[in-house]
Structures are given as structure tokens and as C-alpha cells.
Design an enzyme around this catalytic site. Sequence first.
Site, PDB file in Angstrom:
ATOM      1  N   HIS A   1       0.847  -1.188   0.000  1.00 27.40           N
ATOM      2  CA  HIS A   1       0.000   0.000   0.000  1.00 27.40           C
ATOM      3  C   HIS A   1       0.883   1.238   0.000  1.00 27.40           C
ATOM      4  CE1 HIS A   1       0.822  -0.915   4.224  1.00 27.40           C
ATOM      5  NE2 HIS A   1       0.594   0.343   4.501  1.00 27.40           N
TER       6      HIS A   1
ATOM      7  N   HIS B   1       1.098   5.409   0.987  1.00 25.74           N
ATOM      8  CA  HIS B   1       0.544   6.493   1.807  1.00 25.74           C
ATOM      9  C   HIS B   1       0.613   7.817   1.048  1.00 25.74           C
ATOM     10  CE1 HIS B   1       0.771   4.167   5.654  1.00 25.74           C
ATOM     11  NE2 HIS B   1       1.738   3.543   5.000  1.00 25.74           N
TER      12      HIS B   1
END
Lengths: 110, 110
Positions: free
Chosen positions: B72, B74
Site C-alpha cells: 500500500h 501512503h
Amino acid sequence: MDVFPQSHGHTLVIPKHSRARNLLEEEPQVLSALILGVQRVARAVRAALNPDGLMISQFNGAASGQTVFHLHVHIIPRWEGVPLGRHAGGGMADLDELKALADQIASKIS
Amino acid sequence: MDVFPQSHGHTLVIPKHSRARNLLEEEPQVLSALILGVQRVARAVRAALNPDGLMISQFNGAASGQTVFHLHVHIIPRWEGVPLGRHAGGGMADLDELKALADQIASKIS
């Protein structure tokens, strides 16, 4: 290599043919190629230096920490128990040492 | 949205169909699509919240700060004079507030 490293082996990936100041401005095809370059170099950094982790970061605008205003991505090796240095906090790195590190990493690029 | 935000509007971009734990493991085509998604969402965050800067980061391995072990990215808006919070340092965010923020950002995705 970043001349103001935040850790041992702090490496930069910079698109050669780009005028974008940051990620928001970049052309899709350049961005797609760039992230594959980041993966390639990150794997080489891992192979060369065997860090416990790798932080990847990219800054857009001075308020985010950007100091050089063309698009570039930071690859920052991390080791357990070694805090992250502030950018330029440790001063400028020894250039011969950086050259040796760069050679070590480049030799692992596949 | 990150439920332990490091700043107002801390957003995550997660590839839906991926088993990679991190960037080093990801398939090239997923990575190329992911970075375009990051650009799209980052532009929406900027349009929705008008921050002074945007930090983009991605962690590989616990030693780098990774706490959730699938890939993932940010997107962390930054404002002049507002220091970056520690992950989970401010505790869990209000979920209604996060939902409103997510709607606000989603409405700007083009």
C-alpha cells in the site's frame, strides 16, 4: 546517491527525460517507467546492503520536505534500532564513500 | 483513509488484486497501474484539501515502518508549520470524520 543521506545507502531514482517538478505533474508513461526503475534499484539496494527494511518516499512541495524541484524518488534502507536521520542533519556524505556504495548497488542491478 | 492518520487527509492507495507484501515483490503491470492510481488520488487529495505539500511514502518491512503486510502507498497532505504526526501517535481517527473526508476526496477524482 543522496549527498545528504538519511541512512547508509540512501539512493535516488530520477527520470532522465522529465521536466516535472513532482509526481502530480508527471506524464503517465514516465511515471509507470519510473516506478519499475524504483523497484529495480530497490532490489539492488537490498541485494547490496541487506537492510532490515526499505522506505520509499517522494515529496511534492517544500511543505512536504521537497528541496530539489524536479521529480525524484528516495530509497532509504533501514536497520533495526537505527533511527532515521534528518535530511542534511548529518551533513554532507563523503563522496568517495558514496561512489563506492553506488558501484556496489549498481553491480546488483539486474 | 488511514485510521491512524499522520495528518489530516492521510490517504492509502491499495492495489485490489495483489498478493504482494511490498513493492519489491509486486508484478510490473500492477506497479505501473498502482503509481497512476497514486497520482490520481494525490491530485484529488490536493483538490479536496488544498494542502501546502504532499508526501508519498511506501514501506517495505517492519524495520522501515510497515505495519500492514500487503502493498500500500501512503499519501500524506502537509501544511506549513504543522509537524508530521507519528503513525498511531494521535490514536485512532473518528470514523465519521474519515468517511466525510473520503467522500470529499472521492468527489474530486477525475
